[in-house]
Structures are given as structure tokens and as C-alpha cells.
Design a protein around this motif. Structure first.
Motif, PDB file in Angstrom:
ATOM      1  N   VAL A  29     106.002  41.597  66.204  1.00 52.66           N
ATOM      2  CA  VAL A  29     106.904  41.836  65.079  1.00 52.66           C
ATOM      3  C   VAL A  29     107.840  42.729  64.410  1.00 52.66           C
ATOM      4  CG1 VAL A  29     106.404  41.223  63.207  1.00 52.66           C
ATOM      5  CG2 VAL A  29     105.841  40.240  64.459  1.00 52.66           C
ATOM      6  N   THR A  30     108.647  43.017  64.530  1.00 56.08           N
ATOM      7  CA  THR A  30     108.965  44.706  64.073  1.00 56.08           C
ATOM      8  C   THR A  30     109.558  44.495  63.033  1.00 56.08           C
ATOM      9  OG1 THR A  30     110.123  44.330  66.268  1.00 56.08           O
ATOM     10  CG2 THR A  30     111.119  45.877  64.837  1.00 56.08           C
ATOM     11  N   PRO A  31     109.223  45.858  61.947  1.00 61.58           N
ATOM     12  CA  PRO A  31     109.714  45.634  60.387  1.00 61.58           C
ATOM     13  C   PRO A  31     110.990  45.811  60.405  1.00 61.58           C
ATOM     14  CG  PRO A  31     107.669  47.705  60.930  1.00 61.58           C
ATOM     15  CD  PRO A  31     107.896  46.570  62.377  1.00 61.58           C
TER      16      PRO A  31
ATOM     17  N   GLN B 189      98.736  38.576  57.135  1.00 62.28           N
ATOM     18  CA  GLN B 189      99.188  37.325  57.498  1.00 62.28           C
ATOM     19  C   GLN B 189     101.681  37.181  57.512  1.00 62.28           C
ATOM     20  OE1 GLN B 189      98.663  33.591  56.005  1.00 62.28           O
ATOM     21  NE2 GLN B 189     100.013  32.831  57.656  1.00 62.28           N
ATOM     22  N   PHE B 190     101.633  37.040  59.348  1.00 64.39           N
ATOM     23  CA  PHE B 190     103.190  37.138  59.500  1.00 64.39           C
ATOM     24  C   PHE B 190     104.004  36.930  58.315  1.00 64.39           C
ATOM     25  CE2 PHE B 190     106.520  35.901  62.631  1.00 64.39           C
ATOM     26  CZ  PHE B 190     107.489  36.926  62.278  1.00 64.39           C
ATOM     27  N   VAL B 191     105.419  37.629  57.223  1.00 57.90           N
ATOM     28  CA  VAL B 191     105.463  36.481  56.365  1.00 57.90           C
ATOM     29  C   VAL B 191     105.596  35.324  56.844  1.00 57.90           C
ATOM     30  CG1 VAL B 191     107.567  37.499  57.001  1.00 57.90           C
ATOM     31  CG2 VAL B 191     107.377  36.672  54.858  1.00 57.90           C
ATOM     32  N   MET B 192     106.235  35.558  58.813  1.00 56.54           N
ATOM     33  CA  MET B 192     107.305  34.009  59.010  1.00 56.54           C
ATOM     34  C   MET B 192     106.211  32.544  58.731  1.00 56.54           C
ATOM     35  SD  MET B 192     109.794  32.425  60.022  1.00 56.54           S
ATOM     36  CE  MET B 192     109.705  30.192  60.149  1.00 56.54           C
ATOM     37  N   THR B 193     105.841  33.019  58.824  1.00 56.29           N
ATOM     38  CA  THR B 193     103.890  31.876  59.237  1.00 56.29           C
ATOM     39  C   THR B 193     103.907  31.623  58.102  1.00 56.29           C
ATOM     40  OG1 THR B 193     102.698  33.263  59.319  1.00 56.29           O
ATOM     41  CG2 THR B 193     103.650  32.393  61.602  1.00 56.29           C
ATOM     42  N   TYR B 194     103.544  32.855  56.905  1.00 54.63           N
ATOM     43  CA  TYR B 194     102.966  32.486  55.557  1.00 54.63           C
ATOM     44  C   TYR B 194     104.010  31.841  54.795  1.00 54.63           C
ATOM     45  CZ  TYR B 194     102.071  33.861  50.409  1.00 54.63           C
ATOM     46  OH  TYR B 194     102.099  33.878  49.077  1.00 54.63           O
ATOM     47  N   ASP B 195     105.678  31.855  54.874  1.00 51.25           N
ATOM     48  CA  ASP B 195     106.402  31.202  54.617  1.00 51.25           C
ATOM     49  C   ASP B 195     106.246  29.218  54.841  1.00 51.25           C
ATOM     50  OD1 ASP B 195     107.477  33.121  52.507  1.00 51.25           O
ATOM     51  OD2 ASP B 195     109.125  32.520  53.473  1.00 51.25           O
ATOM     52  N   SER B 196     105.720  29.602  55.640  1.00 43.29           N
ATOM     53  CA  SER B 196     105.725  28.241  56.708  1.00 43.29           C
ATOM     54  C   SER B 196     104.334  27.245  56.376  1.00 43.29           C
ATOM     55  CB  SER B 196     105.900  28.568  57.981  1.00 43.29           C
ATOM     56  OG  SER B 196     107.000  28.297  58.054  1.00 43.29           O
ATOM     57  N   GLY B 197     103.653  28.061  55.619  1.00 40.76           N
ATOM     58  CA  GLY B 197     102.516  27.914  54.507  1.00 40.76           C
ATOM     59  C   GLY B 197     101.660  27.516  55.554  1.00 40.76           C
ATOM     60  N   GLU B 198     101.332  27.753  57.285  1.00 40.68           N
ATOM     61  CA  GLU B 198     100.780  27.977  58.304  1.00 40.68           C
ATOM     62  C   GLU B 198      99.349  28.192  57.778  1.00 40.68           C
ATOM     63  OE1 GLU B 198     104.633  26.897  61.160  1.00 40.68           O
ATOM     64  OE2 GLU B 198     102.942  28.642  62.064  1.00 40.68           O
ATOM     65  N   LYS B 199      98.071  27.780  58.313  1.00 41.37           N
ATOM     66  CA  LYS B 199      96.971  28.492  58.254  1.00 41.37           C
ATOM     67  C   LYS B 199      96.649  28.139  59.946  1.00 41.37           C
ATOM     68  CE  LYS B 199      96.916  27.858  53.795  1.00 41.37           C
ATOM     69  NZ  LYS B 199      97.337  29.579  53.317  1.00 41.37           N
ATOM     70  N   ALA B 200      94.873  29.007  60.267  1.00 37.44           N
ATOM     71  CA  ALA B 200      94.466  29.302  61.520  1.00 37.44           C
ATOM     72  C   ALA B 200      94.327  27.766  62.129  1.00 37.44           C
ATOM     73  CB  ALA B 200      93.305  30.529  61.887  1.00 37.44           C
TER      74      ALA B 200
ATOM     75  N   GLY C 232     106.396  35.480  66.241  1.00 40.58           N
ATOM     76  CA  GLY C 232     106.845  36.312  66.562  1.00 40.58           C
ATOM     77  C   GLY C 232     108.108  36.338  67.622  1.00 40.58           C
ATOM     78  N   GLY C 233     108.186  37.774  68.501  1.00 38.31           N
ATOM     79  CA  GLY C 233     109.188  37.484  69.604  1.00 38.31           C
ATOM     80  C   GLY C 233     111.107  37.164  68.637  1.00 38.31           C
ATOM     81  N   GLY C 234     111.530  36.640  70.183  1.00 37.16           N
ATOM     82  CA  GLY C 234     113.151  36.064  69.865  1.00 37.16           C
ATOM     83  C   GLY C 234     113.840  36.830  70.398  1.00 37.16           C
TER      84      GLY C 234
ATOM     85  N   SER D 101     107.212  45.280  56.083  1.00 40.96           N
ATOM     86  CA  SER D 101     106.849  45.990  56.892  1.00 40.96           C
ATOM     87  C   SER D 101     106.370  43.913  57.658  1.00 40.96           C
ATOM     88  CB  SER D 101     105.769  45.599  56.974  1.00 40.96           C
ATOM     89  OG  SER D 101     104.573  44.777  55.782  1.00 40.96           O
ATOM     90  N   MET D 102     106.996  43.486  57.015  1.00 38.43           N
ATOM     91  CA  MET D 102     107.000  41.944  58.796  1.00 38.43           C
ATOM     92  C   MET D 102     105.638  40.834  57.869  1.00 38.43           C
ATOM     93  SD  MET D 102     110.166  40.755  58.686  1.00 38.43           S
ATOM     94  CE  MET D 102     110.550  39.897  60.027  1.00 38.43           C
ATOM     95  N   HIS D 103     104.926  41.445  56.989  1.00 38.54           N
ATOM     96  CA  HIS D 103     103.441  40.818  57.117  1.00 38.54           C
ATOM     97  C   HIS D 103     103.121  41.362  55.309  1.00 38.54           C
ATOM     98  CE1 HIS D 103     102.983  42.388  61.178  1.00 38.54           C
ATOM     99  NE2 HIS D 103     102.184  41.316  61.267  1.00 38.54           N
ATOM    100  N   MET D 104     102.272  40.440  55.282  1.00 37.30           N
ATOM    101  CA  MET D 104     101.742  39.884  53.598  1.00 37.30           C
ATOM    102  C   MET D 104     100.570  40.620  53.118  1.00 37.30           C
ATOM    103  SD  MET D 104     103.909  37.594  52.642  1.00 37.30           S
ATOM    104  CE  MET D 104     103.630  37.200  50.665  1.00 37.30           C
ATOM    105  N   PRO D 105     100.362  41.346  52.328  1.00 34.80           N
ATOM    106  CA  PRO D 105      99.427  42.214  51.956  1.00 34.80           C
ATOM    107  C   PRO D 105      98.371  41.390  52.868  1.00 34.80           C
ATOM    108  CG  PRO D 105     100.696  41.826  49.995  1.00 34.80           C
ATOM    109  CD  PRO D 105     101.219  40.238  51.092  1.00 34.80           C
ATOM    110  N   ASP D 106      97.863  40.508  53.079  1.00 36.45           N
ATOM    111  CA  ASP D 106      96.709  39.805  53.447  1.00 36.45           C
ATOM    112  C   ASP D 106      96.505  39.783  54.697  1.00 36.45           C
ATOM    113  OD1 ASP D 106      98.333  37.980  54.241  1.00 36.45           O
ATOM    114  OD2 ASP D 106      96.694  36.175  53.369  1.00 36.45           O
TER     115      ASP D 106
END
Length: 351
Positions: free
Chosen positions: A48-50, A28-39, A240-242, A21-26
Motif C-alpha cells: 500500500v503506497t501513500p 485500517q487500509f482505507v479501501m477495506t474500511y470503505d468496503s465495510g470489511e472486518k477482520a 493492496g498491490g495492483g 497515507s491510505m490508512h484510517m486513524p485506526d
């Protein structure tokens, strides 16, 4: 042949651990999750596309050696888009829109992004080698978000996103997606035409790419140039995007670069530009102009040191190996397992 089949089976079994899905259970977009980013740093601005599953394609010269998975499926490709920006920069140089990579960007800027003392001496080469130290905000994202980001270097002085004192442009390497988006905006300002349109007309159509690729911008990245609204596209999918593109189309782009910018006897990229792409940056000898190098074999120990790569998180790899006349594309492979595939493929095709 058995060795090649084993290499492919290895790649198929070494799929990315990212959720489809590209999203974590909570949520959050997996890319920003992997980057450790917070709001608010992790706010997603583009589509964002599956994702699909592992796929790949291998060419040796003009011969298709192998393919697996859905090589026709367009998927997000993340920082591989940076390498596309370097191709567009080459077209701008060839057209005379950029006279020299060592020219300052400021005279061509259509905004105030290069007027400050920190930014006024930044050159196109600085932007393309990620050594610009550009300071500012692009479409709501401040350069500070990617301060102390560890990509291609061993350590950082502080956690990612921690503001640090900036250095003189050209003296410090930092993998910073805000600055890459500034490069994209600056290229839009010299072309005065949306970059996806330039790419399609000048590169993708001439090499016979499919109609299935696209380059998505952000919901807030529309700018006005010469009275026309244009979307400035990001150099990746961080927020997102790209570029959404298939393995087959990525392979065509890789083959174009491997062939020195020629396609079926026609020059597509300016003469000498593909050689320029892989000149090591003095500050970061593992990096060229938005292409990763295999200096000291630090990317892939089994690969030729002359190999070079377009790399995107997730992982997406376009590997060009001049010594073996190979162009290989890997989609959705676990990055830690990619060296195992490289070793197996070279073992399978070695004379």
C-alpha cells in the motif's frame, strides 16, 4: 479557453477524501474500511503506497488538450487493473492460447479450481463479465467476501460478505474481486509468463509508456508453473498491490484502446478486440469485458452513451468518448463530483 480552465479548476477542487497515507486513524487500509470489511476479511496482502493529489489529462485525438497535477506520478489505481486484464485476455485470444471466450476455462487450468460442479462450466466470458459465480479461495481470500457487494447494481439482498446461494454461471452479475483474481491466475496459467512481463513487452513498451509503472502481487501469490516461480497479480488494490501507474501512462493506454488497438500504424491489440470490450453483457448491460459502459447514461449523464470507462475506487477514471474523440484520465477525484467535471469539460470542448 476560460471554460476549460474552469473545468480543470473544478477537478482540482474536487479531490478524493481518502487520507494521503491510505490508512484510517485506526490503521485500517482505507479501501477495506470503505468496503465495510472486518477482520479477517480485511487482511492486506500486497503493498500500500501513500497517494498523490488530484491530477488529470485530456486528449482529443492526438492532441493534448489539458493536463493538471502531477501526471507523471505513479499511484495505486485499484480496479482500473481489471481493464488491463481484459487487454491481456485479448492478447491470449489473438495468440490462440484462448480459442474462444465461450470456451470453458477448466481445460487450461493448471490446478483444481474449475473441477467442482459449480465451476466446471465457467467460460472466459463469464470471468470477464463478472458473471462466473466461481466458488473457491484465491490466495487466502474466499469468494464469499464479496458476496452481496453493491457496485453497478442498485441493491443487495444482504450486507456485503454475507454468504448467499450461488447461481448458474453466466446468469448473475456480481462485482467480486476474488473472482477477478481467479481470472488473473487463469491468464497466468495460459501465458505461463508473469502478466506484468507480458503487458510490458506487448503493450506498454510499444506505446512508449514510462519505466515508472509496476504491477504488484501479494506476499502469498507466488505459484509454480513449469518449474518456475511466478507472482500472480491481483486485478485491483482491494487488499493492496495492483497497478501503480501515472496519469500519463494511463492516457496512453486509453488512446491505444480508443484507436482500435493501433499505435503509430502498428497493431498492438488483436483486430476487433476493442470492439469486443464494449459489447454489453446480457446480464449486466452496463458492463462489457472489464470496462464500464454508459448504457442509459447511468455512469455520466452528460457523456455520450457510447462512452466507456476503466474505473477504480479512490477515484481513478479512464474515460473514452468516441463521439467527441476524447480520452480523459482523472486521478484522485471525489467520485460524486466527477459528473460535474464531465459536464464542464464537454461544455468547454463542444464545437
Amino acid at each position: 479557453m476560460n471554460a476549460l480552465k474552469e473545468a480543470i479548476a473544478f477537478a482540482e477542487a474536487a479531490g478524493s477524501q481518502w487520507p494521503e497515507s491510505m490508512h484510517m486513524p485506526d490503521g485500517q487500509f482505507v479501501m477495506t474500511y470503505d468496503s465495510g470489511e472486518k477482520a479477517p476479511d480485511n487482511e492486506v496482502l500486497g503493498p500500500v503506497t501513500p497517494r498523490g493529489g488530484p491530477a488529470g489529462i485530456v486528449y482529443r485525438g492526438d492532441k493534448l488538450v489539458a493536463e493538471w497535477g502531477d501526471v507523471g506520478r505513479a499511484d495505486m489505481t485499484f480496479s482500473v487493473a481489471k481493464s488491463f486484464l481484459s487487454l491481456l485476455a485479448g492478447l491470449a485470444v489473438g495468440d490462440g492460447l484462448i480459442r474462444s471466450l465461450d470456451d470453458k476455462v477448466a481445460p487450461t487450468a493448471l490446478d483444481d479450481g474449475f473441477e467442482s460442479e459449480q465451476n466446471r462450466d465457467i467460460t472466459w466470458r463469464h470471468l470477464l463479465t463478472q458473471t462466473s459465480e466461481w466458488q473457491g479461495t484465491v490466495f487466502g481470500k474466499e469468494d464469499r467476501i464479496d458476496h452481496n457487494r453493491v457496485v453497478g447494481v442498485a441493491v443487495a439482498d444482504a450486507p456485503k460478505g454475507t454468504r448467499r446461494a450461488l447461481k448458474k454461471p453466466g446468469t448473475f452479475y456480481e462485482y467480486n474481486d476474488v473472482r477477478v483474481n481467479r481470472l488473473s491466475l487463469s491468464l497466468l496459467q495460459v501465458f505461463k509468463e508473469p502478466l506484468p512481463s507480458v503487458l510490458k513487452r506487448r503493450v506498454m513498451d510499444p506505446i512508449g509508456a514510462s519505466a515508472g509503472w509496476r504491477w504488484d502481487g501479494y506476499r502469498n501469490s507466488t505459484v509454480t508453473i513449469d518449474g518456475r516461480d511466478m507472482v500472480s497479480v491481483p486485478g485491483g488494490g482491494h487488499w493492496g498491490g495492483g497497478i501503480m501507474i501515472s496519469a500519463r501512462d494511463l492516457a496512453a493506454v486509453g488512446r491505444l484502446v480508443a484507436q482500435g488497438g493501433m499505435w503509430d500504424g502498428r497493431r498492438v491489440l488483436p483486430e476487433g478486440w476493442t470492439a469486443e470490450l464494449v459489447k454489453p453483457c446480457p446480464v449486466a448491460p452496463f458492463y462489457g469485458l472489464m470496462w464500464w459502459l454508459n448504457t442509459d447514461r447511468r455512469q455520466f449523464a452528460a457523456a455520450s452513451e457510447r462512452s466507456y470507462f476503466a474505473l477504480g475506487w479512490g477515484s481513478h477514471i479512464v474515460w473514452i468518448d468516441p463521439d467527441h474523440d476524447l480520452v480523459t484520465v482523472l486521478r484522485w477525484i471525489d467520485r460524486k463530483k466527477a459528473p460535474g467535471f464531465v459536464e464542464r469539460l464537454l461544455g468547454a470542448i463542444a464545437p
